[in-house]
Scaffold this active site. Structure first.
Site, PDB file in Angstrom:
ATOM      1  N   ASN A 153      -6.466  -1.390   1.710  1.00  0.00           N
ATOM      2  CA  ASN A 153      -6.260  -1.260   0.266  1.00  0.00           C
ATOM      3  C   ASN A 153      -6.947  -0.270  -0.324  1.00  0.00           C
ATOM      4  O   ASN A 153      -7.662   0.419  -0.127  1.00  0.00           O
ATOM      5  CB  ASN A 153      -7.373  -2.870  -0.707  1.00  0.00           C
ATOM      6  CG  ASN A 153      -6.629  -4.069   0.668  1.00  0.00           C
ATOM      7  OD1 ASN A 153      -5.504  -4.243   0.417  1.00  0.00           O
ATOM      8  ND2 ASN A 153      -7.495  -5.590   0.456  1.00  0.00           N
TER       9      ASN A 153
ATOM     10  N   ARG B 108      -2.205  -6.807   4.215  1.00  0.00           N
ATOM     11  CA  ARG B 108      -3.032  -5.977   5.593  1.00  0.00           C
ATOM     12  C   ARG B 108      -2.564  -6.485   6.919  1.00  0.00           C
ATOM     13  O   ARG B 108      -1.705  -5.704   7.474  1.00  0.00           O
ATOM     14  CB  ARG B 108      -4.094  -5.624   4.853  1.00  0.00           C
ATOM     15  CG  ARG B 108      -4.475  -4.530   4.138  1.00  0.00           C
ATOM     16  CD  ARG B 108      -5.705  -4.665   3.457  1.00  0.00           C
ATOM     17  NE  ARG B 108      -7.002  -5.135   3.057  1.00  0.00           N
ATOM     18  CZ  ARG B 108      -7.647  -5.838   3.803  1.00  0.00           C
ATOM     19  NH1 ARG B 108      -8.146  -4.372   3.872  1.00  0.00           N
ATOM     20  NH2 ARG B 108      -8.408  -6.352   3.194  1.00  0.00           N
TER      21      ARG B 108
END
EC number: 3.6.1.7
Length: 92
Positions: free
Chosen positions: A38, A20
């Site tokens: 996520n 990320r």
């Protein structure tokens, strides 16, 4: 080429490997807006907006990911530009 939106579902070993944060850094470098998060199934979802060429660069990058990641598959969905985003964020 024009402004577009793309949604990515990145599968493989992509959580717990700074995917990320690396995606956010790459998206900002490319001048894109949107978010990355996520998912409960172990994948990572990306929603990004910007110029089509830069979005294609992000897709190519997502297929590699950061060095600790092992990307198995990236599902891509092109969508219409919304203009709803002003930066690129990591979200829940």
């Amino acid at each position: 080429m024009g402004l577009k939106q793309v949604q990515l579902f990145v599968r493989g070993r992509v959580q717990g490997v700074f995917f990320r944060a690396s995606t956010q850094r790459e998206a900002k470098r490319l001048g894109l807006t949107g978010w990355v998060k996520n998912r409960s199934d172990g994948s990572v979802e990306v929603l990004a907006e910007g110029e089509e060429d830069e979005l294609k660069e992000l897709i190519a990058w997502a297929n590699r990911g950061p060095s600790a990641a092992r990307v198995e598959r990236v599902d891509v969905r092109w969508r219409g530009f919304s203009g709803d985003f002003f930066d690129f964020r990591i979200t829940d």
